[in-house]
Design an enzyme around this catalytic site. Structure first.
Site, PDB file in Angstrom:
ATOM      1  N   TYR A 221       8.689 -26.703  47.668  1.00  0.00           N
ATOM      2  CA  TYR A 221       9.911 -26.475  47.282  1.00  0.00           C
ATOM      3  C   TYR A 221      10.417 -25.296  48.154  1.00  0.00           C
ATOM      4  CZ  TYR A 221      13.917 -24.691  44.686  1.00  0.00           C
ATOM      5  OH  TYR A 221      15.256 -24.043  44.391  1.00  0.00           O
ATOM      6  N   LYS A 230      13.311 -15.479  48.595  1.00  0.00           N
ATOM      7  CA  LYS A 230      13.206 -14.761  47.304  1.00  0.00           C
ATOM      8  C   LYS A 230      11.834 -13.801  47.593  1.00  0.00           C
ATOM      9  CE  LYS A 230      17.002 -15.400  45.429  1.00  0.00           C
ATOM     10  NZ  LYS A 230      17.413 -16.917  45.327  1.00  0.00           N
ATOM     11  N   SER A 271      20.701 -17.593  39.195  1.00  0.00           N
ATOM     12  CA  SER A 271      20.583 -18.777  39.755  1.00  0.00           C
ATOM     13  C   SER A 271      21.464 -19.721  39.018  1.00  0.00           C
ATOM     14  CB  SER A 271      19.066 -19.476  39.948  1.00  0.00           C
ATOM     15  OG  SER A 271      18.197 -18.399  40.712  1.00  0.00           O
ATOM     16  N   CYS A 273      24.786 -19.920  38.417  1.00  0.00           N
ATOM     17  CA  CYS A 273      25.746 -19.623  37.467  1.00  0.00           C
ATOM     18  C   CYS A 273      27.030 -19.225  38.352  1.00  0.00           C
ATOM     19  CB  CYS A 273      25.538 -17.873  36.981  1.00  0.00           C
ATOM     20  SG  CYS A 273      23.997 -18.420  35.748  1.00  0.00           S
ATOM     21  N   GLY A 274      27.285 -19.803  39.330  1.00  0.00           N
ATOM     22  CA  GLY A 274      28.534 -19.720  40.199  1.00  0.00           C
ATOM     23  C   GLY A 274      28.519 -18.665  41.248  1.00  0.00           C
ATOM     24  N   ASN A 385      18.591 -29.773  40.319  1.00  0.00           N
ATOM     25  CA  ASN A 385      18.338 -28.731  41.217  1.00  0.00           C
ATOM     26  C   ASN A 385      18.331 -29.035  42.588  1.00  0.00           C
ATOM     27  OD1 ASN A 385      17.910 -25.772  41.826  1.00  0.00           O
ATOM     28  ND2 ASN A 385      15.767 -26.087  41.973  1.00  0.00           N
ATOM     29  N   ARG A 387      19.417 -29.742  46.406  1.00  0.00           N
ATOM     30  CA  ARG A 387      19.980 -28.727  47.149  1.00  0.00           C
ATOM     31  C   ARG A 387      20.580 -29.059  48.687  1.00  0.00           C
ATOM     32  NH1 ARG A 387      19.433 -23.041  45.368  1.00  0.00           N
ATOM     33  NH2 ARG A 387      18.447 -23.360  43.146  1.00  0.00           N
ATOM     34  N   ARG A 418      25.874 -16.604  32.408  1.00  0.00           N
ATOM     35  CA  ARG A 418      26.206 -17.457  31.764  1.00  0.00           C
ATOM     36  C   ARG A 418      26.119 -17.223  30.288  1.00  0.00           C
ATOM     37  NH1 ARG A 418      26.109 -23.459  33.057  1.00  0.00           N
ATOM     38  NH2 ARG A 418      25.773 -22.630  35.347  1.00  0.00           N
TER      39      ARG A 418
END
Ligand code: SPV
Ligand code: MN
Length: 609
Positions: A221, A230, A271, A273-274, A385, A387, A418
Site C-alpha cells: 500500500y 508521509k 485524510s 476529509c475533503g 480507500n 485510490r 470532520r
C-alpha cells in the site's frame, strides 16, 4: 561489510555500476552496497531521469504483474493485498536511541532492537527479484525548498507511483557532490503471492529520524511504501524544526479573486476529509493536495508542493462533484488505479455516479455481488480507500507556478476536520495565535477508512498532522506559533467544517458550498468584506454569503440556512475546550502556556455568551 566499492562492482553490471558511480557520493554508495548485500537481489537497476529509464519502470510493473493494463491508453490497475489497504499506524514506528523520550504519543521502538528486527526481515528479502535504485527531489528542483531523496525498492509499482508523484532527482544527486544531507528509503514488498505481499503479519515501517532513513517491509500500500510521502514528511518535520521552517499535511491552492488577482492558501484536513476535493475546486488552481513545505522568506510566508502528483481517494469521485479529476481519470494518460473493481478492462468505484457491475475483479480477487471474506464480512466492489495516482499536470486547472523554486506567497491557512456538531462551516481566527491554537492545534476529526481501525470515532487531529508529527507535540505547536515572528504580516487563519449535521443525521451543507467559503476567505484576506464577531472567531455576514452563493453556485442562500449552519453551539464548543485542554494537560508535557491561556479566554467568552 567488504569494501563497498567491491560489493557494488561485483553485484551491479557495468551499465548500472556506471550510472551509480556517475553520482560521486560515498554515503550513497555505502548505503546501496549495504542493502544490496543484506537484501540480496538477483539484479540491481539504477534508474536515471531519462525517459528510457522511466519507461522501463512502467513496463516492468506490467511485466512482473504488479499492474495490469486497462482498456484506456496509459491506464493501469494495481491491487494491494486484502489486508494491506491502508496506512498501518500500529506498525509504523520511530527508531529511538535508548533513553530518548518523545512522549507516549509517538509510536517508537528502541533503535538497536528495531534495527535488528528490520535487518532480519530484510535479510535475503529480494532474492530472485530486482532492486531498483531511484532518485527524486522533494519540492521543486534547484530551490531552497528541495530535499534530495533516494529509494531502494523491489516494487516497480512503487517506483512507477513515484515517477508520477515526484520530481526526478538523478541529475540533482549528480550535481550535489559528496553532500550527506538527503533522505534514504529502503522498501521491499517481501514475498509475493498472486502479486501481493504475502507476509503482512510481518509488515513493519520503521523510521530512523536521526539518520533520515525509512525502512518498509512486507507491504505494498503506497502510504506504507512510497517513502517519499508521509514517511518523508515525518523526517521533514524534524529537519524543519532544526532549520526554522514548517513541513505540513497541507494542500496548496490559488483562489481567484476580483480583478484577476490570485491568492494562495494552504489547507490542512485529515485524510478523507475533503482536502483533495478542496484543492481541485473548478475555477481555482491546484498546486498541491497533500504535503507542503512553508518557509519564511524575506518577510513572507512562502510554500511549495513537495509532490508533483496526487495519490487521491477515488471513492465518490463523480462528474458532478469533482469534474476536474473525473476528466483526468477518464481520458487517455498515465493513471494508476488501485483497489478498484475491474470489469472488461474498465475501473469502477463506489460513488462514481454510474452503475457498478455485479461481478469483476478487485482487491479480493474474483468478485461477485454478495461475496464474503473469510471473516464473513461482505466485500465491497471497490475498497473505500481505493485510490488513483495521477500527475498534477494532467489536471486542467493545475497552477502554472507548481514548479516555481521560490514557492508561492501564502495569505491564508485553513484547518478543517470532520465534525458533525461543533464548529461552523467557516470561521476566521482573531489573529495568528488564536487561529493556530483554536483552529489548528485544537482540531478534532471523526475517523475514516484512510487508516486501519474503527471509523466514525472523534479523534484529536492537531494541524491534521498528528499521524506524522515526529517531535514532542508542544514543540511542534510552538514552531507553528513562532513562524510569524519572521514575517512582516500575519497570514489569516481559518477553520472550516464541511461535515456539520442536523438532528436527523443529514449534512447541513451541500458538496459545493466549500467553493463559497473559499471565495469568502479570499475576500477577507484583502479586507473586502466584513465579519461578525463571535466567542470563537469571525464568521461571514449573511449578505456577503447570499451574494457569493448567487455568484459562485447560482443558488439562493436563505437566512434560515445561514442561521442553522452558523448557530453558535456554545455547549459543544465548551465541551470541546475541555477535551482539548485535558489532552494537552495530561499527555503533552511541553505544551506552550499560551495554548492554555487562549483556550481559557475562549471558554470565558463562551460562558458569557
Ligand atoms: C493520507 O492518508 O493522508 C494520504 C494517503 O494522503 S497516504 O499516502 O496513505 O498517507
Ligand atoms: Mn494525506
Amino acid at each position: 561489510m567488504k569494501n563497498y566499492d567491491d560489493v557494488l562492482k561485483s553485484r551491479l553490471d557495468d551499465e548500472n555500476y556506471r550510472k551509480l558511480s556517475a553520482i560521486e557520493n560515498s554515503r550513497l554508495h555505502k548505503f546501496v552496497a549495504e542493502y544490496v548485500q543484506l537484501c540480496d537481489p538477483e539484479s540491481v537497476s539504477v534508474i536515471t531521469d531519462s525517459q528510457e529509464d522511466i519507461d522501463y519502470i512502467r513496463q516492468l510493473s506490467i511485466r512482473n504483474g504488479e499492474e495490469q493494463k486497462l482498456a484506456m491508453e496509459g491506464h493501469t490497475v494495481h491491487f494491494d493485498g486484502y489486508n494491506d489497504q491502508a496506512r498501518d499506524k500500529d506498525k509504523t514506528r520511530y527508531l529511538l536511541e535508548e533513553g530518548v523520550d518523545l512522549g507516549d504519543r509517538l509510536n517508537s521502538i528502541e533503535k538497536s532492537k528495531g534495527l535488528e528486527e528490520m535487518h532480519s526481515l530484510l535479510s535475503g528479502i529480494m532474492q530472485g527479484k530486482q532492486m531498483l535504485v531511484r532518485f527524486f527531489c522533494l519540492g521543486p528542483k534547484n530551490s531552497q525548498f528541495s530535499i534530495p531523496a533516494m529509494q531502494l525498492t523491489d516494487s516497480a509499482y512503487v517506483g512507477h507511483s513515484e515517477d508520477i508523484l515526484y520530481r526526478h532527482g538523478y541529475e540533482q544527486f549528480r550535481s550535489m557532490g559528496d553532500c550527506d544531507d538527503f533522505f534514504r528509503i529502503v522498501h521491499s514488498a517481501g514475498e509475493l503471492e498472486e502479486g501481493v505481499s504475502k507476509n503482512v503479519d510481518k509488515r513493519r515501517i520503521y523510521i530512523d529520524p536521526d539518520e533520515s532513513i525509512v525502512y518498509s517491509a512486507n507491504t505494498q500500500y503506497a502510504g506504507n511504501t512510497v517513502g517519499l510521502k508521509k514517511l518523508s514528511l515525518r523526517m521533514a518535520i524534524r529537519k524543519a524544526d532544526k532549520e526554522g521552517w514548517l513541513a505540513e499535511h497541507m494542500l496548496l491552492m490559488g483562489v481567484n479573486g476580483p480583478g484577476g488577482r490570485r491568492s494562495y492558501f494552504c489547507g490542512a484536513y485529515p485524510s478523507a476529509c475533503g482536502k483533495t476535493s478542496t484543492a481541485m475546486i473548478p475555477g481555482e488552481t491546484i498546486v498541491g493536495d497533500d504535503i507542503a513545505y512553508l518557509r519564511p522568506i524575506n518577510g513572507e510566508l512562502r510554500a511549495v508542493n513537495v509532490e508533483a502528483g496526487i495519490f487521491g481517494i477515488i471513492r465518490d469521485v463523480n462528474p458532478e462533484d469533482d469534474p476536474i479529476i473525473w476528466d483526468a481519470l477518464n481520458k487517455p494518460g498515465e493513471v494508476i488505479f488501485s483497489n478498484v473493481l475491474v470489469k472488461d478492462g474498465k475501473p469502477y468505484w463506489l460513488g462514481m455516479g454510474h452503475e457498478i457491475p455485479e461481478s469483476g475483479y478487485n482487491h479480493g480477487g474474483e468478485w461477485f455481488k454478495g461475496k464474503k471474506d473469510d471473516k464473513g464480512a461482505e466485500i465491497s466492489p471497490s475498497h473505500k480507500n481505493a485510490r488513483y495516482t495521477v500527475a498534477l499536470a494532467e489536471l486542467e486547472n493545475c497552477d502554472e507556478n507548481l514548479n516555481d523554486p521560490a514557492g508561492l506567497p501564502v495569505c491564508g491557512v485553513i484547518y478543517g476536520g470532520r465534525d458533525s456538531d461543533t464548529s461552523v462551516p467557516v470561521e476566521q481566527g482573531f489573529d495568528w495565535t488564536h487561529g493556530i491554537i483554536t483552529k489548528g492545534a485544537s482540531l478534532e476529526s471523526e475517523t475514516t477508512a484512510a487508516t486501519l481501525g474503527q471509523e466514525g470515532v472523534r479523534v484529536f487531529q492537531p494541524m491534521s498532522n498528528i499521524d506524522f508529527v515526529s517531535l514532542p507535540l508542544g514543540r511542534y505547536v510552538q514552531n507553528n506559533l513562532d513562524i510569524v515572528e519572521k514575517l512582516d504580516g500575519e497570514p489569516l487563519v481559518f477553520g472550516t467544517n464541511y461535515f456539520l449535521k442536523d438532528e436527523s443525521g443529514g449534512y447541513l451543507n451541500g458538496m459545493h458550498d466549500k467553493r463559497v467559503w473559499l471565495k469568502w476567505m479570499e475576500l477577507r484576506v484583502h479586507g473586502d468584506v466584513g465579519a461578525v464577531e463571535r466567542p470563537t472567531g469571525l464568521i461571514p455576514e449573511y449578505e456577503d454569503l447570499k451574494s457569493l452563493f448567487k455568484e459562485v453556485l447560482g443558488k439562493e442562500y436563505t437566512k434560515e440556512d445561514y442561521e442553522r449552519q452558523f448557530a453558535m453551539r456554545v455547549k459543544e464548543n465548551l465541551a470541546k475546550i475541555n477535551r482539548i485542554e485535558k489532552i494537552y494537560r495530561e499527555s503533552v508535557s511541553d505544551t506552550p502556556q499560551v495554548l492554555f491561556d487562549v483556550l481559557q479566554q475562549q471558554r470565558k467568552r463562551l460562558e458569557e455568551a
